[in-house]
Design a protein around this motif. Sequence first.
Motif, PDB file in Angstrom:
ATOM      1  N   GLY A 114      -9.830  13.831 -32.748  1.00 34.58           N
ATOM      2  CA  GLY A 114      -9.256  13.033 -31.688  1.00 34.58           C
ATOM      3  C   GLY A 114      -9.116  11.584 -32.132  1.00 34.58           C
ATOM      4  N   GLN A 115      -8.614  10.764 -31.231  1.00 37.59           N
ATOM      5  CA  GLN A 115      -8.372   9.367 -31.563  1.00 37.59           C
ATOM      6  C   GLN A 115      -9.608   8.496 -31.373  1.00 37.59           C
ATOM      7  OE1 GLN A 115      -7.778  10.642 -28.637  1.00 37.59           O
ATOM      8  NE2 GLN A 115      -8.571   9.110 -27.212  1.00 37.59           N
ATOM      9  N   GLY A 116     -10.630   9.035 -30.718  1.00 36.14           N
ATOM     10  CA  GLY A 116     -11.876   8.308 -30.533  1.00 36.14           C
ATOM     11  C   GLY A 116     -11.963   7.602 -29.197  1.00 36.14           C
ATOM     12  N   THR A 117     -13.176   7.397 -28.749  1.00 35.13           N
ATOM     13  CA  THR A 117     -13.428   6.647 -27.520  1.00 35.13           C
ATOM     14  C   THR A 117     -14.605   5.710 -27.772  1.00 35.13           C
ATOM     15  OG1 THR A 117     -13.794   6.823 -25.120  1.00 35.13           O
ATOM     16  CG2 THR A 117     -14.960   8.418 -26.505  1.00 35.13           C
ATOM     17  N   GLN A 118     -14.463   4.471 -27.333  1.00 39.79           N
ATOM     18  CA  GLN A 118     -15.468   3.448 -27.609  1.00 39.79           C
ATOM     19  C   GLN A 118     -16.630   3.559 -26.631  1.00 39.79           C
ATOM     20  OE1 GLN A 118     -15.533   0.808 -30.059  1.00 39.79           O
ATOM     21  NE2 GLN A 118     -17.638   0.631 -29.290  1.00 39.79           N
ATOM     22  N   VAL A 119     -17.829   3.562 -27.175  1.00 38.36           N
ATOM     23  CA  VAL A 119     -19.052   3.491 -26.378  1.00 38.36           C
ATOM     24  C   VAL A 119     -19.803   2.238 -26.799  1.00 38.36           C
ATOM     25  CG1 VAL A 119     -21.284   4.556 -25.893  1.00 38.36           C
ATOM     26  CG2 VAL A 119     -19.226   5.983 -26.056  1.00 38.36           C
ATOM     27  N   THR A 120     -20.066   1.365 -25.849  1.00 37.59           N
ATOM     28  CA  THR A 120     -20.777   0.129 -26.133  1.00 37.59           C
ATOM     29  C   THR A 120     -22.022   0.063 -25.262  1.00 37.59           C
ATOM     30  OG1 THR A 120     -18.701  -1.004 -26.652  1.00 37.59           O
ATOM     31  CG2 THR A 120     -20.636  -2.377 -26.200  1.00 37.59           C
ATOM     32  N   VAL A 121     -23.161  -0.115 -25.914  1.00 41.59           N
ATOM     33  CA  VAL A 121     -24.435  -0.201 -25.210  1.00 41.59           C
ATOM     34  C   VAL A 121     -24.933  -1.633 -25.308  1.00 41.59           C
ATOM     35  CG1 VAL A 121     -26.761   0.733 -24.962  1.00 41.59           C
ATOM     36  CG2 VAL A 121     -24.916   2.194 -25.832  1.00 41.59           C
ATOM     37  N   SER A 122     -25.147  -2.249 -24.177  1.00 41.85           N
ATOM     38  CA  SER A 122     -25.614  -3.636 -24.159  1.00 41.85           C
ATOM     39  C   SER A 122     -27.117  -3.689 -23.944  1.00 41.85           C
ATOM     40  CB  SER A 122     -24.900  -4.410 -23.055  1.00 41.85           C
ATOM     41  OG  SER A 122     -25.230  -3.875 -21.789  1.00 41.85           O
TER      42      SER A 122
END
Length: 123
Positions: A114-122
Amino acid sequence: QVQLVESGGGLVQAGGSLRVSCAASGRTFSSYAMGWFRQPPGKEREFVAAIGLGGRTYYADSVKGRFTISRDNANNTVYLQMNSLNVEDTAVYYCAARTSYGDYIEAMNYAYWGQGTQVTVSS
């Protein structure tokens, strides 16, 4: 051939949870083992989890006990439930369909991505 589209990424605080999904096109989804990989900023792509045709699951040590991979063959979808997230989990998450026999952790055994999905953990 199968086309994969990830969704469900976003921003979450450390300790939180997120579920990412991967929708597959094509009627042969159930014949593929599926995997999730991730690429943290400035680092190489790495294996996260995989699920075989019979439902057997495999996890990277870094996510074992926190992440759960599952699949819904009726809806051509694979999921990655992520709990107890920490900042080191920040990455672009990719799903992939395994097309070659070999180690589940090796990206070379997956031909469709797939094209990817961003996961950001703060913090």
